[in-house]
Design an enzyme around this catalytic site. Structure first.
Site, PDB file in Angstrom:
ATOM      1  N   ASP A  66       9.605 -76.738  -9.643  1.00  0.00           N
ATOM      2  CA  ASP A  66       8.222 -77.117  -9.347  1.00  0.00           C
ATOM      3  C   ASP A  66       7.314 -75.952  -9.716  1.00  0.00           C
ATOM      4  O   ASP A  66       7.760 -74.806  -9.787  1.00  0.00           O
ATOM      5  CB  ASP A  66       8.053 -77.537  -7.888  1.00  0.00           C
ATOM      6  CG  ASP A  66       8.920 -76.726  -6.946  1.00  0.00           C
ATOM      7  OD1 ASP A  66       9.336 -75.624  -7.318  1.00  0.00           O
ATOM      8  OD2 ASP A  66       9.180 -77.193  -5.819  1.00  0.00           O
ATOM      9  N   HIS A  93       7.388 -71.206  -5.366  1.00  0.00           N
ATOM     10  CA  HIS A  93       7.476 -71.841  -6.688  1.00  0.00           C
ATOM     11  C   HIS A  93       7.363 -70.807  -7.818  1.00  0.00           C
ATOM     12  O   HIS A  93       7.787 -71.069  -8.942  1.00  0.00           O
ATOM     13  CB  HIS A  93       6.424 -72.945  -6.835  1.00  0.00           C
ATOM     14  CG  HIS A  93       6.569 -74.056  -5.834  1.00  0.00           C
ATOM     15  ND1 HIS A  93       5.859 -75.234  -5.894  1.00  0.00           N
ATOM     16  CD2 HIS A  93       7.360 -74.184  -4.727  1.00  0.00           C
ATOM     17  CE1 HIS A  93       6.188 -76.015  -4.877  1.00  0.00           C
ATOM     18  NE2 HIS A  93       7.097 -75.387  -4.144  1.00  0.00           N
ATOM     19  N   GLU A 125       3.853 -80.041  -3.936  1.00  0.00           N
ATOM     20  CA  GLU A 125       3.260 -79.992  -2.586  1.00  0.00           C
ATOM     21  C   GLU A 125       2.354 -81.196  -2.348  1.00  0.00           C
ATOM     22  O   GLU A 125       1.967 -81.466  -1.216  1.00  0.00           O
ATOM     23  CB  GLU A 125       2.466 -78.692  -2.399  1.00  0.00           C
ATOM     24  CG  GLU A 125       3.298 -77.415  -2.534  1.00  0.00           C
ATOM     25  CD  GLU A 125       4.278 -77.213  -1.375  1.00  0.00           C
ATOM     26  OE1 GLU A 125       4.233 -77.992  -0.397  1.00  0.00           O
ATOM     27  OE2 GLU A 125       5.103 -76.284  -1.465  1.00  0.00           O
ATOM     28  N   HIS A 151      15.718 -74.381  -3.971  1.00  0.00           N
ATOM     29  CA  HIS A 151      14.530 -74.014  -3.200  1.00  0.00           C
ATOM     30  C   HIS A 151      14.808 -72.706  -2.491  1.00  0.00           C
ATOM     31  O   HIS A 151      15.892 -72.527  -1.939  1.00  0.00           O
ATOM     32  CB  HIS A 151      14.166 -75.097  -2.176  1.00  0.00           C
ATOM     33  CG  HIS A 151      12.728 -74.997  -1.798  1.00  0.00           C
ATOM     34  ND1 HIS A 151      12.228 -73.927  -1.086  1.00  0.00           N
ATOM     35  CD2 HIS A 151      11.671 -75.788  -2.081  1.00  0.00           C
ATOM     36  CE1 HIS A 151      10.925 -74.084  -0.939  1.00  0.00           C
ATOM     37  NE2 HIS A 151      10.551 -75.204  -1.542  1.00  0.00           N
ATOM     38  N   HIS A 343       5.320 -71.560   3.578  1.00  0.00           N
ATOM     39  CA  HIS A 343       3.960 -72.002   3.929  1.00  0.00           C
ATOM     40  C   HIS A 343       3.244 -70.985   4.824  1.00  0.00           C
ATOM     41  O   HIS A 343       2.283 -71.342   5.500  1.00  0.00           O
ATOM     42  CB  HIS A 343       3.950 -73.397   4.571  1.00  0.00           C
ATOM     43  CG  HIS A 343       4.378 -74.482   3.624  1.00  0.00           C
ATOM     44  ND1 HIS A 343       4.081 -75.811   3.793  1.00  0.00           N
ATOM     45  CD2 HIS A 343       5.078 -74.431   2.467  1.00  0.00           C
ATOM     46  CE1 HIS A 343       4.590 -76.520   2.805  1.00  0.00           C
ATOM     47  NE2 HIS A 343       5.219 -75.702   1.995  1.00  0.00           N
TER      48      HIS A 343
HETATM   49  C1  LIG Z   1       9.813 -77.559   0.646  1.00  0.00           C
HETATM   50  C2  LIG Z   1       8.480 -77.922   1.194  1.00  0.00           C
HETATM   51  O1  LIG Z   1       7.918 -77.172   1.965  1.00  0.00           O
HETATM   52  N1  LIG Z   1       7.948 -79.092   0.769  1.00  0.00           N
HETATM   53  C3  LIG Z   1       6.732 -79.633   1.277  1.00  0.00           C
HETATM   54  C4  LIG Z   1       6.492 -80.984   0.636  1.00  0.00           C
HETATM   55  C5  LIG Z   1       5.153 -81.597   0.980  1.00  0.00           C
HETATM   56  C6  LIG Z   1       5.189 -83.066   1.210  1.00  0.00           C
HETATM   57  C7  LIG Z   1       3.850 -83.709   1.526  1.00  0.00           C
HETATM   58  N2  LIG Z   1       2.722 -83.075   0.910  1.00  0.00           N
HETATM   59  C8  LIG Z   1       3.678 -83.771   3.024  1.00  0.00           C
HETATM   60  O2  LIG Z   1       3.084 -82.851   3.609  1.00  0.00           O
HETATM   61  O3  LIG Z   1       4.109 -84.742   3.625  1.00  0.00           O
HETATM   62  C9  LIG Z   1       6.833 -79.789   2.798  1.00  0.00           C
HETATM   63  O4  LIG Z   1       5.779 -79.706   3.451  1.00  0.00           O
HETATM   64  O5  LIG Z   1       7.929 -79.992   3.339  1.00  0.00           O
END
Ligand SMILES: CC(=O)N[C@@H](CCC[C@H](N)C(=O)O)C(=O)O
EC number: 3.5.1.47
Length: 368
Positions: A66, A93, A125, A151, A343
């Site tokens: 990604d 990423h 994301e 990941h 995050h």
């Molecule tokens: C690995 C990771 O942190 N992925 C994100 C994917 C986001 C999905 C979508 N935007 C949501 O918030 O539902 C995660 O927040 O898990």
């Protein structure tokens, strides 16, 4: 390629989903600087496909990274911190892309037996790039027989990895809730329909869904990450907006959670004389690792003496799940040892994990 310099250059220019214009340019320039005789490169929106012609192909193996960043103000204190205000590679990423470039470079130096397709995918994301990328023309032409991805995992030591067969990541759904009532003077609450109060009740009431509606033997998450209401301290808010995400380990429970949310919303409308509208944004399919390919991968890791352990299921989401729904494969976690998690504005993955990740991916592409 200097992997650390590459990662740092990418780290400085995080861009949101389908806005990865500078990232795409930097990736294309790097790919262009590699020997081209076995490569065919095609762009798709802000993403890129790179097909590597194998020496003696029996199949095509896909490897996906990604490429998007997050809407977050970086607080790492890095001298190579993001130059894009309010944007950060806080989900690794930048690591994922560098590892894909490193593995691609190895393929140009020592050609693989099988064909390899590298997918540089935008918008993981949100709003989701995997599903539309599956429909893209290059994907039809070079469709992989197997596919894998990684990941970064801040909680694992660098130079380790983890994986499991079956369910690895949850089903996800974004959540956007708009409240509309009647604003007015702060001193006359009885003449208004206060949406700050309604939205606040709503946030606390939906906590009951996981606690009291979902079967305790199942797993679910209901998170509100953002609340917005009002303009100033002495005006009662006419509107409010909540943004969040739902996570479940089964599709059925996702449907049930959404039904419960709707019921609470209807109750709120009656109790507060307002309207409550729910939009589920983008939804990601669970990441489900193919049992056979995962055990081929772990056997290879054992043979090559990579340090791996059995992963737990996680409530993170990944639109790579859509690719795994159509093409057998797996995703694994790569340890990067950071005190701050995914995050978070202070995420600092250890750069020694780059070379290790490249070695794991390269060996897997040569041997899968
Ligand atoms: C690995 C990771 O942190 N992925 C994100 C994917 C986001 C999905 C979508 N935007 C949501 O918030 O539902 C995660 O927040 O898990």
């Amino acid at each position: 390629m200097d992997y650390i310099a590459m990662r740092r250059a990418l780290h400085q220019i995080p861009e949101l989903g389908f806005e990865e214009v500078k990232t795409q340019k930097m990736l294309l320039e790097t790919i262009d600087s590699m020997p081209q005789d076995r490569l065919t490169v095609e762009t798709w929106r802000t993403g890129i496909f790179v097909f590597v012609q194998g020496e003696n192909p029996e199949k095509t193996i896909g490897y996906r990274t990604d490429i998007d960043g997050l809407p977050l103000e970086e607080k790492t204190g890095y001298e190579f911190a993001s130059v894009h205000k309010g944007r950060m590679h806080a989900c690794g990423h930048d690591f994922h892309m560098t590892i894909a470039l490193g593995a691609l470079e190895k393929m140009t130096e020592t050609p693989p037996q099988n064909n390899v397709l590298f997918l540089f995918q935008p918008a993981e994301e949100g709003p989701g790039g995997a599903q539309p990328m599956l429909e893209a023309e290059p994907m039809k032409k070079w469709r992989p027989d197997e596919i894998f991805a990684l990941h970064v995992a801040p909680e694992l030591p660098a130079r380790t990895l983890s994986v499991k067969p079956g369910l690895l990541f949850a089903n996800t759904s974004e959540l956007f809730i708009d409240f509309k009532g009647k604003g007015g003077h702060a001193a006359y609450p009885h003449k208004t329909k206060d949406m700050t109060v309604a939205a606040s009740y709503f946030v606390t009431q939906i906590q009951e869904i996981v606690a009291r509606r979902v079967d305790p033997l199942e797993s679910a998450v209901v998170t509100i990450g953002k609340i917005e209401a009002g303009t100033v301290q002495n005006i009662i808010a006419e509107t409010a907006r909540l943004e969040g995400t739902l996570r479940t380990t089964s599709g059925t429970v996702m449907t049930e959670v959404k039904e419960e949310l709707e019921k609470i919303a209807r109750g709120m409308e009656i109790a507060n004389d307002c309207s409550v509208e729910i939009d589920y944004g983008s939804n990601y399919y669970q990441v489900y690792n193919d049992e056979t390919l995962t055990s081929t991968f772990t056997a290879l890791m054992d043979e090559l003496e990579y340090d791996w352990r059995e992963a737990d299921r996680a409530m993170t989401g990944e639109d790579f799940g859509y690719m795994l729904k159509e093409i057998p494969g797996f995703m694994f976690w790569l340890g990067v040892d950071s005190e701050a998690g995914l995050h978070q504005a202070t995420l600092k993955p250890k750069e020694e994990a780059l070379e290790y990740g490249i070695a794991v991916v390269t060996d897997t592409l040569y041997r899968l």
